[in-house]
Scaffold this active site. Sequence first.
Site, PDB file in Angstrom:
ATOM      1  N   TYR A   1      -1.733  27.907  24.875  1.00 50.39           N
ATOM      2  CA  TYR A   1      -1.119  28.719  23.842  1.00 50.39           C
ATOM      3  C   TYR A   1      -0.442  27.869  22.766  1.00 50.39           C
ATOM      4  CZ  TYR A   1       1.613  32.427  21.677  1.00 50.39           C
ATOM      5  OH  TYR A   1       2.157  33.305  20.779  1.00 50.39           O
TER       6      TYR A   1
ATOM      7  N   HIS B   1       9.031  30.275  18.398  1.00 52.62           N
ATOM      8  CA  HIS B   1       8.790  31.134  19.550  1.00 52.62           C
ATOM      9  C   HIS B   1       8.724  30.252  20.788  1.00 52.62           C
ATOM     10  CE1 HIS B   1       6.870  34.841  17.368  1.00 52.62           C
ATOM     11  NE2 HIS B   1       8.119  34.613  17.026  1.00 52.62           N
TER      12      HIS B   1
ATOM     13  N   TYR C   1       1.944  40.713  24.221  1.00 54.08           N
ATOM     14  CA  TYR C   1       0.565  41.114  24.488  1.00 54.08           C
ATOM     15  C   TYR C   1       0.590  42.226  25.527  1.00 54.08           C
ATOM     16  CZ  TYR C   1      -1.045  36.813  22.211  1.00 54.08           C
ATOM     17  OH  TYR C   1      -1.301  35.804  21.307  1.00 54.08           O
TER      18      TYR C   1
ATOM     19  N   PRO D   1      -8.868  36.905  17.453  1.00 58.34           N
ATOM     20  CA  PRO D   1      -7.482  36.567  17.123  1.00 58.34           C
ATOM     21  C   PRO D   1      -6.547  36.510  18.318  1.00 58.34           C
ATOM     22  CG  PRO D   1      -8.015  38.820  16.445  1.00 58.34           C
ATOM     23  CD  PRO D   1      -9.294  38.190  16.863  1.00 58.34           C
TER      24      PRO D   1
ATOM     25  N   LYS E   1      -5.742  31.265  17.458  1.00 60.82           N
ATOM     26  CA  LYS E   1      -6.313  29.922  17.373  1.00 60.82           C
ATOM     27  C   LYS E   1      -7.076  29.642  16.072  1.00 60.82           C
ATOM     28  CE  LYS E   1      -4.633  28.586  21.153  1.00 60.82           C
ATOM     29  NZ  LYS E   1      -3.448  27.742  21.026  1.00 60.82           N
TER      30      LYS E   1
END
Length: 392
Positions: free
Chosen positions: A387, A72, A203, A295, A299
Amino acid sequence: MRTQVAIIGAGPSGLLLGQLLHQAGIANVIVERQSGAYVLGRIRAGILEQVTVDLMAEAGVGARVQREGIAHHSIELVFQGTRHSIDVHGLTGGKQVTAYGQTELTHDLMEARAAAGLETVYEAADVAVQGFDGERPQVRFKGKDGREQVLQCDFIAGCDGFHGVCRASVPRRALREYEKVYPFGWLGVLADVPPVSPHAIVYGNSERGFSLCSMRSMTRSRYYVQTAMDDKVEAWSDQRFWDELRRRLDPELADRVVTGPSIEKSIAPLRSFVAEPMRFGRLFLAGDAAHIVPPTGAKGLNLAASDVKYLSSALIEHYREHSDAGLDQYSARALARVWKAERFSWWLTSLMHRFPDTGDFGQRLQDAELGYLVGSRAAATALAENYVGLPL
């Protein structure tokens, strides 16, 4: 029974620690209260930082994640009905995360451990850790036959999760705990459908609440919507879930959602939790035994992997170089990274979710911060760096 390191818990952190120690010639035995099938069947995370992928390679079990994991390079944020892409790869100098299910990672580690003939005791009952404040720690448990066994060791690694015996065995006066419980949960659905966004996690922030579009493979997807803490899975038919997910996405993405029957459906509470320190004599905590993150940001598994890296390196240093410097520094080093990940997970959770007291004003503030985030290279870089995972 006698070994050098007794590992409590056969989840990813315990298995990874055992494999790294084995690679270094350090004897270890894993004690797990559940069956192997139960451990392998747990539905968990699916996004790996590069640190975790590199550790898999170091442990000699990285071939399949390199072959089958899906890179990704970006994440997508949906707010005010519009989707925005954050170029994580470009903003971090080429770093990425990899979609690879925790079930697959666990399978790889279990298979490697079995091939090496390493001992794992499954379905151990009445597990107790003792003597870790002295020179002769031991683990007591009952085997499948009901007979009590004693495992003597040099060190105990507590990789047994939030509800495990290791942290619970530490005297309360020696432990300080920090916790934040969030006023909502995540309703998650796993389905054999192609991901709506095959090379990015989505998201979503909307007046109806948070949403997340993730994946396990090109044919299996994991989706979530924010729900009330007292909500019941039984109240959510598959059709209701898919309808609600679409309402929280931008129109173009909503039209691309492929629906199908759920394989697994559950509601998970969200909390932030840290226990300090992470060392008590010859007992060391790692992963969920010491800390929990919501979540949001993926992490949890990756923090467990960084704990394992610090702990395995310290134990290898102890046995090879007869130095305890790494063991003495373990808790401080691990916690420094833990708290940074806790901050990021809390921030992203606060930014993307609808809180009971958000109101119209709070929603507009979230919109403003999200607008700044996608419009500022500096802000987007800070998100991207966290991230993909901060350096060890």
